[in-house]
Motif scaffolding. Sequence first.
Motif, PDB file in Angstrom:
ATOM      1  N   CYS A 201       0.836  -1.206   0.000  1.00 50.58           N
ATOM      2  CA  CYS A 201       0.000   0.000   0.000  1.00 50.58           C
ATOM      3  C   CYS A 201       0.870   1.256   0.000  1.00 50.58           C
ATOM      4  O   CYS A 201       0.578   2.220  -0.719  1.00 50.58           O
ATOM      5  N   ASP A 202       1.928   1.253   0.797  1.00 54.00           N
ATOM      6  CA  ASP A 202       2.844   2.402   0.832  1.00 54.00           C
ATOM      7  C   ASP A 202       3.456   2.654  -0.539  1.00 54.00           C
ATOM      8  O   ASP A 202       3.542   3.800  -0.988  1.00 54.00           O
ATOM      9  N   ARG A 203       3.886   1.591  -1.224  1.00 54.48           N
ATOM     10  CA  ARG A 203       4.478   1.738  -2.565  1.00 54.48           C
ATOM     11  C   ARG A 203       3.462   2.307  -3.549  1.00 54.48           C
ATOM     12  O   ARG A 203       3.776   3.192  -4.344  1.00 54.48           O
ATOM     13  N   LEU A 204       2.233   1.793  -3.492  1.00 53.48           N
ATOM     14  CA  LEU A 204       1.200   2.272  -4.411  1.00 53.48           C
ATOM     15  C   LEU A 204       0.846   3.738  -4.144  1.00 53.48           C
ATOM     16  O   LEU A 204       0.646   4.515  -5.087  1.00 53.48           O
ATOM     17  N   LEU A 205       0.780   4.118  -2.873  1.00 57.02           N
ATOM     18  CA  LEU A 205       0.493   5.517  -2.544  1.00 57.02           C
ATOM     19  C   LEU A 205       1.612   6.439  -3.010  1.00 57.02           C
ATOM     20  O   LEU A 205       1.356   7.521  -3.538  1.00 57.02           O
ATOM     21  N   LYS A 206       2.853   6.014  -2.830  1.00 55.80           N
ATOM     22  CA  LYS A 206       4.001   6.815  -3.264  1.00 55.80           C
ATOM     23  C   LYS A 206       3.963   7.001  -4.770  1.00 55.80           C
ATOM     24  O   LYS A 206       4.191   8.100  -5.282  1.00 55.80           O
ATOM     25  N   ALA A 207       3.659   5.930  -5.498  1.00 51.54           N
ATOM     26  CA  ALA A 207       3.559   6.018  -6.955  1.00 51.54           C
ATOM     27  C   ALA A 207       2.458   6.981  -7.375  1.00 51.54           C
ATOM     28  O   ALA A 207       2.626   7.773  -8.316  1.00 51.54           O
ATOM     29  N   ALA A 208       1.334   6.941  -6.676  1.00 50.76           N
ATOM     30  CA  ALA A 208       0.230   7.855  -6.988  1.00 50.76           C
ATOM     31  C   ALA A 208       0.624   9.299  -6.700  1.00 50.76           C
ATOM     32  O   ALA A 208       0.330  10.204  -7.485  1.00 50.76           O
ATOM     33  N   GLU A 209       1.304   9.522  -5.571  1.00 57.45           N
ATOM     34  CA  GLU A 209       1.751  10.881  -5.226  1.00 57.45           C
ATOM     35  C   GLU A 209       2.706  11.420  -6.280  1.00 57.45           C
ATOM     36  O   GLU A 209       2.664  12.597  -6.616  1.00 57.45           O
ATOM     37  N   ASP A 210       3.563  10.567  -6.792  1.00 57.63           N
ATOM     38  CA  ASP A 210       4.518  10.994  -7.813  1.00 57.63           C
ATOM     39  C   ASP A 210       3.828  11.427  -9.098  1.00 57.63           C
ATOM     40  O   ASP A 210       4.367  12.227  -9.860  1.00 57.63           O
ATOM     41  N   LYS A 211       2.639  10.897  -9.349  1.00 54.73           N
ATOM     42  CA  LYS A 211       1.908  11.229 -10.567  1.00 54.73           C
ATOM     43  C   LYS A 211       1.039  12.477 -10.437  1.00 54.73           C
ATOM     44  O   LYS A 211       0.625  13.044 -11.439  1.00 54.73           O
ATOM     45  N   VAL A 212       0.744  12.874  -9.210  1.00 56.68           N
ATOM     46  CA  VAL A 212      -0.146  14.006  -9.003  1.00 56.68           C
ATOM     47  C   VAL A 212       0.578  15.294  -9.372  1.00 56.68           C
ATOM     48  O   VAL A 212       1.706  15.536  -8.969  1.00 56.68           O
ATOM     49  N   GLU A 213      -0.085  16.098 -10.163  1.00 57.84           N
ATOM     50  CA  GLU A 213       0.488  17.369 -10.564  1.00 57.84           C
ATOM     51  C   GLU A 213      -0.495  18.495 -10.264  1.00 57.84           C
ATOM     52  O   GLU A 213      -1.699  18.296 -10.190  1.00 57.84           O
ATOM     53  N   LYS A 214       0.044  19.650 -10.124  1.00 59.43           N
ATOM     54  CA  LYS A 214      -0.776  20.830  -9.879  1.00 59.43           C
ATOM     55  C   LYS A 214      -0.885  21.604 -11.199  1.00 59.43           C
ATOM     56  O   LYS A 214       0.105  21.815 -11.890  1.00 59.43           O
ATOM     57  N   ILE A 215      -2.078  22.022 -11.556  1.00 55.46           N
ATOM     58  CA  ILE A 215      -2.281  22.780 -12.785  1.00 55.46           C
ATOM     59  C   ILE A 215      -1.915  24.238 -12.530  1.00 55.46           C
ATOM     60  O   ILE A 215      -2.363  24.854 -11.563  1.00 55.46           O
ATOM     61  N   ARG A 216      -1.075  24.775 -13.408  1.00 55.31           N
ATOM     62  CA  ARG A 216      -0.693  26.194 -13.303  1.00 55.31           C
ATOM     63  C   ARG A 216      -1.669  27.005 -14.137  1.00 55.31           C
ATOM     64  O   ARG A 216      -2.056  26.613 -15.236  1.00 55.31           O
ATOM     65  N   LEU A 217      -2.055  28.161 -13.615  1.00 55.31           N
ATOM     66  CA  LEU A 217      -2.980  29.047 -14.307  1.00 55.31           C
ATOM     67  C   LEU A 217      -2.282  30.353 -14.665  1.00 55.31           C
ATOM     68  O   LEU A 217      -1.423  30.841 -13.934  1.00 55.31           O
ATOM     69  N   SER A 218      -2.704  30.926 -15.798  1.00 50.88           N
ATOM     70  CA  SER A 218      -2.190  32.239 -16.186  1.00 50.88           C
ATOM     71  C   SER A 218      -2.891  33.302 -15.349  1.00 50.88           C
ATOM     72  O   SER A 218      -3.808  33.008 -14.577  1.00 50.88           O
ATOM     73  N   ARG A 219      -2.495  34.555 -15.514  1.00 52.21           N
ATOM     74  CA  ARG A 219      -3.118  35.644 -14.744  1.00 52.21           C
ATOM     75  C   ARG A 219      -4.611  35.744 -15.002  1.00 52.21           C
ATOM     76  O   ARG A 219      -5.365  36.177 -14.135  1.00 52.21           O
ATOM     77  N   ASP A 220      -5.046  35.361 -16.194  1.00 48.65           N
ATOM     78  CA  ASP A 220      -6.485  35.432 -16.489  1.00 48.65           C
ATOM     79  C   ASP A 220      -7.229  34.136 -16.146  1.00 48.65           C
ATOM     80  O   ASP A 220      -8.391  33.977 -16.468  1.00 48.65           O
ATOM     81  N   GLY A 221      -6.549  33.223 -15.457  1.00 46.43           N
ATOM     82  CA  GLY A 221      -7.199  32.017 -14.949  1.00 46.43           C
ATOM     83  C   GLY A 221      -7.247  30.843 -15.896  1.00 46.43           C
ATOM     84  O   GLY A 221      -7.920  29.858 -15.616  1.00 46.43           O
ATOM     85  N   LYS A 222      -6.533  30.914 -17.016  1.00 47.67           N
ATOM     86  CA  LYS A 222      -6.540  29.816 -17.974  1.00 47.67           C
ATOM     87  C   LYS A 222      -5.376  28.866 -17.691  1.00 47.67           C
ATOM     88  O   LYS A 222      -4.284  29.304 -17.337  1.00 47.67           O
ATOM     89  N   PRO A 223      -5.599  27.558 -17.857  1.00 46.55           N
ATOM     90  CA  PRO A 223      -4.516  26.606 -17.622  1.00 46.55           C
ATOM     91  C   PRO A 223      -3.368  26.825 -18.615  1.00 46.55           C
ATOM     92  O   PRO A 223      -3.600  26.999 -19.802  1.00 46.55           O
ATOM     93  N   VAL A 224      -2.136  26.813 -18.108  1.00 46.06           N
ATOM     94  CA  VAL A 224      -0.966  27.018 -18.964  1.00 46.06           C
ATOM     95  C   VAL A 224       0.062  25.888 -18.828  1.00 46.06           C
ATOM     96  O   VAL A 224       1.089  25.930 -19.477  1.00 46.06           O
TER      97      VAL A 224
END
Length: 83
Positions: A52-75
Amino acid sequence: MAGEINEDVKAMSFEQALDALEKIVDDLERGDVPLDQSIKIYERGEALKAHCDRLLKAAEDKVEKIRLSRDGKPVGTEPLDAD
């Protein structure tokens, strides 16, 4: 021997492994399991926890945060936790 018994753990999904781990905890908490069997299921629980620890670590490694431009659009994206 324990490695052979726990070989199937590697093929389990996170949910399957977690369900199996919860059953082991319930069995051990009941306290009516013979000592030799308690040791075997405890060892299996350790293998399930590590999986379970290995699977959670793998999932965490895949999670990304979407960056937004000043007008709120994904970039683009960036790691969730930039270390």
